[in-house]
Scaffold this active site. Structure first.
Site, PDB file in Angstrom:
ATOM      1  N   ASN A 153       0.804  -1.237   0.000  1.00  0.00           N
ATOM      2  CA  ASN A 153       0.000   0.000   0.000  1.00  0.00           C
ATOM      3  C   ASN A 153       0.833   1.281   0.000  1.00  0.00           C
ATOM      4  O   ASN A 153       0.429   2.260  -0.617  1.00  0.00           O
ATOM      5  CB  ASN A 153      -1.047  -0.016   1.123  1.00  0.00           C
ATOM      6  CG  ASN A 153      -0.445  -0.246   2.476  1.00  0.00           C
ATOM      7  OD1 ASN A 153       0.648  -0.776   2.591  1.00  0.00           O
ATOM      8  ND2 ASN A 153      -1.147   0.158   3.503  1.00  0.00           N
ATOM      9  N   LYS A 176      12.299  -7.939   1.025  1.00  0.00           N
ATOM     10  CA  LYS A 176      11.374  -8.687   0.169  1.00  0.00           C
ATOM     11  C   LYS A 176      10.128  -7.815   0.047  1.00  0.00           C
ATOM     12  O   LYS A 176       9.286  -7.767   0.945  1.00  0.00           O
ATOM     13  CB  LYS A 176      11.028 -10.034   0.810  1.00  0.00           C
ATOM     14  CG  LYS A 176      10.680 -11.145  -0.179  1.00  0.00           C
ATOM     15  CD  LYS A 176       9.479 -10.854  -1.065  1.00  0.00           C
ATOM     16  CE  LYS A 176       8.163 -11.121  -0.369  1.00  0.00           C
ATOM     17  NZ  LYS A 176       7.000 -10.673  -1.170  1.00  0.00           N
ATOM     18  N   GLU A 251       4.494  -4.514  12.245  1.00  0.00           N
ATOM     19  CA  GLU A 251       3.475  -3.466  12.091  1.00  0.00           C
ATOM     20  C   GLU A 251       2.322  -4.120  11.349  1.00  0.00           C
ATOM     21  O   GLU A 251       2.441  -4.433  10.160  1.00  0.00           O
ATOM     22  CB  GLU A 251       4.039  -2.293  11.285  1.00  0.00           C
ATOM     23  CG  GLU A 251       5.142  -1.539  11.991  1.00  0.00           C
ATOM     24  CD  GLU A 251       4.641  -0.671  13.125  1.00  0.00           C
ATOM     25  OE1 GLU A 251       3.522  -0.126  13.009  1.00  0.00           O
ATOM     26  OE2 GLU A 251       5.340  -0.551  14.125  1.00  0.00           O
ATOM     27  N   CYS A 285      -3.362   0.820   6.870  1.00  0.00           N
ATOM     28  CA  CYS A 285      -3.480   0.096   8.145  1.00  0.00           C
ATOM     29  C   CYS A 285      -4.202   0.956   9.170  1.00  0.00           C
ATOM     30  O   CYS A 285      -4.877   0.442  10.049  1.00  0.00           O
ATOM     31  CB  CYS A 285      -2.091  -0.263   8.640  1.00  0.00           C
ATOM     32  SG  CYS A 285      -0.979   1.148   8.699  1.00  0.00           S
ATOM     33  N   GLU A 384     -10.613  -6.527   9.773  1.00  0.00           N
ATOM     34  CA  GLU A 384     -10.050  -5.512   8.879  1.00  0.00           C
ATOM     35  C   GLU A 384     -10.512  -5.790   7.439  1.00  0.00           C
ATOM     36  O   GLU A 384     -10.268  -6.873   6.907  1.00  0.00           O
ATOM     37  CB  GLU A 384      -8.518  -5.541   8.954  1.00  0.00           C
ATOM     38  CG  GLU A 384      -7.876  -4.423   8.150  1.00  0.00           C
ATOM     39  CD  GLU A 384      -6.345  -4.490   8.165  1.00  0.00           C
ATOM     40  OE1 GLU A 384      -5.798  -5.583   7.954  1.00  0.00           O
ATOM     41  OE2 GLU A 384      -5.714  -3.438   8.387  1.00  0.00           O
TER      42      GLU A 384
HETATM   43  P1  NAD Z   1       0.500  -9.594   3.701  1.00  0.00           P
HETATM   44  O1  NAD Z   1       0.719 -10.030   5.120  1.00  0.00           O
HETATM   45  O2  NAD Z   1      -0.293 -10.481   2.831  1.00  0.00           O
HETATM   46  O3  NAD Z   1       1.896  -9.384   2.947  1.00  0.00           O
HETATM   47  C1  NAD Z   1       2.883  -8.497   3.422  1.00  0.00           C
HETATM   48  C2  NAD Z   1       4.229  -8.969   2.931  1.00  0.00           C
HETATM   49  O4  NAD Z   1       4.501 -10.244   3.505  1.00  0.00           O
HETATM   50  C3  NAD Z   1       4.320  -9.168   1.417  1.00  0.00           C
HETATM   51  O5  NAD Z   1       5.611  -8.812   0.987  1.00  0.00           O
HETATM   52  C4  NAD Z   1       4.111 -10.654   1.260  1.00  0.00           C
HETATM   53  O6  NAD Z   1       4.681 -11.179   0.092  1.00  0.00           O
HETATM   54  C5  NAD Z   1       4.810 -11.177   2.493  1.00  0.00           C
HETATM   55  N1  NAD Z   1       4.361 -12.494   2.954  1.00  0.00           N
HETATM   56  C6  NAD Z   1       3.137 -13.068   2.807  1.00  0.00           C
HETATM   57  N2  NAD Z   1       3.141 -14.310   3.359  1.00  0.00           N
HETATM   58  C7  NAD Z   1       4.377 -14.498   3.866  1.00  0.00           C
HETATM   59  C8  NAD Z   1       4.997 -15.576   4.564  1.00  0.00           C
HETATM   60  N3  NAD Z   1       4.347 -16.700   4.853  1.00  0.00           N
HETATM   61  N4  NAD Z   1       6.278 -15.439   4.953  1.00  0.00           N
HETATM   62  C9  NAD Z   1       6.954 -14.297   4.686  1.00  0.00           C
HETATM   63  N5  NAD Z   1       6.439 -13.265   4.011  1.00  0.00           N
HETATM   64  C10 NAD Z   1       5.157 -13.362   3.614  1.00  0.00           C
HETATM   65  O7  NAD Z   1      -0.106  -8.141   3.792  1.00  0.00           O
HETATM   66  P2  NAD Z   1      -0.587  -7.216   2.568  1.00  0.00           P
HETATM   67  O8  NAD Z   1      -1.915  -7.695   2.130  1.00  0.00           O
HETATM   68  O9  NAD Z   1       0.502  -7.090   1.584  1.00  0.00           O
HETATM   69  O10 NAD Z   1      -0.727  -5.810   3.283  1.00  0.00           O
HETATM   70  C11 NAD Z   1      -1.888  -5.382   3.901  1.00  0.00           C
HETATM   71  C12 NAD Z   1      -1.778  -5.533   5.395  1.00  0.00           C
HETATM   72  O11 NAD Z   1      -0.678  -4.765   5.868  1.00  0.00           O
HETATM   73  C13 NAD Z   1      -2.994  -5.004   6.126  1.00  0.00           C
HETATM   74  O12 NAD Z   1      -3.345  -5.896   7.147  1.00  0.00           O
HETATM   75  C14 NAD Z   1      -2.513  -3.690   6.707  1.00  0.00           C
HETATM   76  O13 NAD Z   1      -3.208  -3.268   7.845  1.00  0.00           O
HETATM   77  C15 NAD Z   1      -1.085  -4.000   7.004  1.00  0.00           C
HETATM   78  N6  NAD Z   1      -0.298  -2.765   7.088  1.00  0.00           N
HETATM   79  C16 NAD Z   1       0.153  -2.375   8.322  1.00  0.00           C
HETATM   80  C17 NAD Z   1       0.851  -1.174   8.453  1.00  0.00           C
HETATM   81  C18 NAD Z   1       1.339  -0.719   9.809  1.00  0.00           C
HETATM   82  O14 NAD Z   1       2.211   0.139   9.870  1.00  0.00           O
HETATM   83  N7  NAD Z   1       0.808  -1.241  10.904  1.00  0.00           N
HETATM   84  C19 NAD Z   1       1.110  -0.390   7.323  1.00  0.00           C
HETATM   85  C20 NAD Z   1       0.626  -0.815   6.086  1.00  0.00           C
HETATM   86  C21 NAD Z   1      -0.064  -2.015   5.989  1.00  0.00           C
END
Ligand code: NAD
Length: 493
Positions: A153, A176, A251, A285, A384
């Protein structure tokens, strides 16, 4: 022919070991933008080895803190010079408004300048141990190779929030990025090389979460994992890190309350509610997805928010007039659509929006949506959604709204709209969230620490505090007494 990118490892481009690539799509037009390397364990192996070598090399280990800070500031300058290019690439990749990404990129150098400035200010202390013969002091040391795993995002902002303090503290990194937004992080690594970071200090392995991401998390050469993403993935990463006793900064997701009291300026509050949930099509988020309005202003707020929601200009994120772009990918669109259906099945009413807008582009667009008749027990209020869906609920008094606002597994952020100064400060104490905004929403700075409470995270990002997430503290004891040791069986103070 579609442009193709390998991994960026050891200061150079590298083809994926398995020879596989995946495509990234523009979510507004559905055109293929480029292909990125689909990394696997073998690529991660090479990247971690490169980062480990760089960590021990005199070209990095031998730099002074001031020299590391200068590299970060130089990278900040380069990011500033390439801000328009990076903002455009990011907007094409994730569908967020070009003007929003321009704003993010314009402030990104500040992150690098800030941590560049902190690099030489993290110092240990001398401790009076009550034994005058002993000199005891502490020193901060880098951890080693840090894995940074980030979502789609706000790709560069969220990546920089991790690697700027990690590099300032003297670590090396393997990033990554999300499989939906690899492009700008790769470009950023190129700029880091151009800024003068030695080869292997900043590495990027692209690929899928359960392939490249999982291999990176499991790699025994990683000293620390810094992750931003969903609570589900964060929980799996935390288990893996715990099994090896390495640290992680997480996060994660949110379901933040945005609370409007009867004494608020309702016009401003309505704008804050809109900003909280419809900016970035709700894909933040910190989205203020649970809106609580005091019963005395509930009707007026609902009317203002839904009137503005209906007039939001939906369309091409590259167009300056657009206010709401598409969701980032198809599964995200289907998730949002399905949640609105779940809400209706649970008894919620779609006050405005709720479907596909009439847009000339074929992308993943969804209307800004306002749900009413919702309760705190419904899934649309507990889980969420990560899309432009606000649930608006009335409340009668402060105790009730504190209870409702805190009744969630998340604790990322909260907004409060009131003109009562005492109430504003009282609420900031009573709300169970790491960031509280009073009469504003979505404000952020690299200087201000942020942390998710409860299931929204572990550890601190931003601020001086986050430097400590990327260093370890050593206590050094020096005996200044030259007399012979008397009794070796009694512990020395
Ligand atoms: P996601 O958890 O699906 O993916 C995030 C990252 O993790 C990606 O690079 C993905 O390829 C990787 N990933 C996925 N599965 C993995 C695994 N098993 N092992 C290692 N890496 C893995 O999240 P998303 O859909 O990309 O992002 C949206 C989420 O991120 C929402 O829940 C949002 O609230 C959160 N977010 C949090 C913040 C914060 O600062 N708290 C900021 C932005 C987004």
């Amino acid at each position: 022919m579609t442009e193709r990118f390998g991994h960026f490892i050891d200061g150079t481009w590298r083809d994926p070991a398995g020879g596989a690539y995946f495509a990234s799509t523009n979510p507004a037009t559905l055109e293929t933008l480029y292909e990125a390397a689909r990394g696997d364990g073998a690529d991660v192996e090479v990247a971690v080895a490169s980062a480990a070598r760089a960590f021990d090399a005199p070209t990095w280990r031998g730099l002074t803190a001031t020299q590391r800070g200068r590299l970060l500031r130089r990278l900040g300058d380069l990011v500033g010079e390439h801000a328009e290019e990076l903002a455009t690439l990011e907007s094409l990749d994730n569908g967020k408004l070009l003007r929003e990404m321009r704003g993010q990129l314009a402030s990104l150098p500040e992150y690098l300048y800030y941590y560049g400035g902190l690099a030489d200010k993290i110092q240990g202390s001398q401790i009076p141990t009550n034994d005058l013969r002993i000199l005891n002091y502490t020193q901060h040391e880098p951890l080693g190779v840090v894995a940074a795993i980030t979502p789609w995002n706000s790709p560069l902002t969220l990546t920089t929030s991790k690697i700027a303090p990690a590099l300032a503290a003297g670590n090396t990194v393997v990033i990554k990025p999300s499989e939906y937004t690899s492009r700008t992080v790769l470009r950023f690594a190129e700029l880091a090389a151009q800024a003068g970071f030695p080869d292997g200090v900043v590495n990027v392995v692209t690929g899928l979460g359960n392939e490249a991401g999982a291999a990176l998390v499991e790699h025994p050469g990683i000293a620390k994992i810094s992750f931003t993403g969903s609570t589900r993935t964060g929980s799996a990463i935390a288990s893996s890190a715990a099994a090896r006793f390495i640290g992680c900064t997480l996060e994660l997701g949110g379901k933040s309350p945005n609370i409007v009291f009867g004494d608020a300026d309702v016009g401003n509050a309505a704008m804050g509610v809109i900003a909280g949930i419809f900016a970035a099509a709700g894909q933040t988020c910190i989205a203020g997805s649970r809106v609580f309005a005091h019963r005395s202003v509930y009707d007026e707020l609902l009317e203002r928010v839904s009137a503005r929601a209906k007039s939001i200009v939906i369309g091409d994120p590259m167009d300056a007039a657009t206010e709401l772009g598409p969701l980032a990918f198809e599964a995200q669109l289907e998730k949002v659509r399905s949640y609105v259906g779940i809400g209706v099945d649970e008894g919620a009413r779609v006050h405005s929006g709720g479907g596909s807008p009439d847009v000339a582009l074929p992308g993943y667009f969804f209307e800004p949506t306002v749900l009413t008749d919702v309760t705190n027990q419904m899934r649309v209020v507990r889980e969420e959604i990560f899309g432009p869906v606000a649930a608006i609920m009335p409340f009668d008094d402060e105790d009730e709204v504190v209870r409702l606002a805190n009744d969630t597994e998340f604790g990322l952020a909260a907004g409060v709209w009131t003109q009562n100064l005492a109430r504003a400060h009282r609420m900031s104490r009573r709300l169970d969230a790491g960031t509280i905004w009073i009469n504003t929403y979505r404000a952020m700075s690299p200087m201000s620490p942020r942390q998710g409470f409860k299931n929204s995270g572990v550890g601190i990002e931003h601020g001086i505090e986050s430097m400590h997430e990327y260093s370890r503290l050593k206590s050094v004891w020096v005996n200044t007494n030259e007399e012979p040791v008397g009794d070796p069986f009694v512990m020395r103070g």
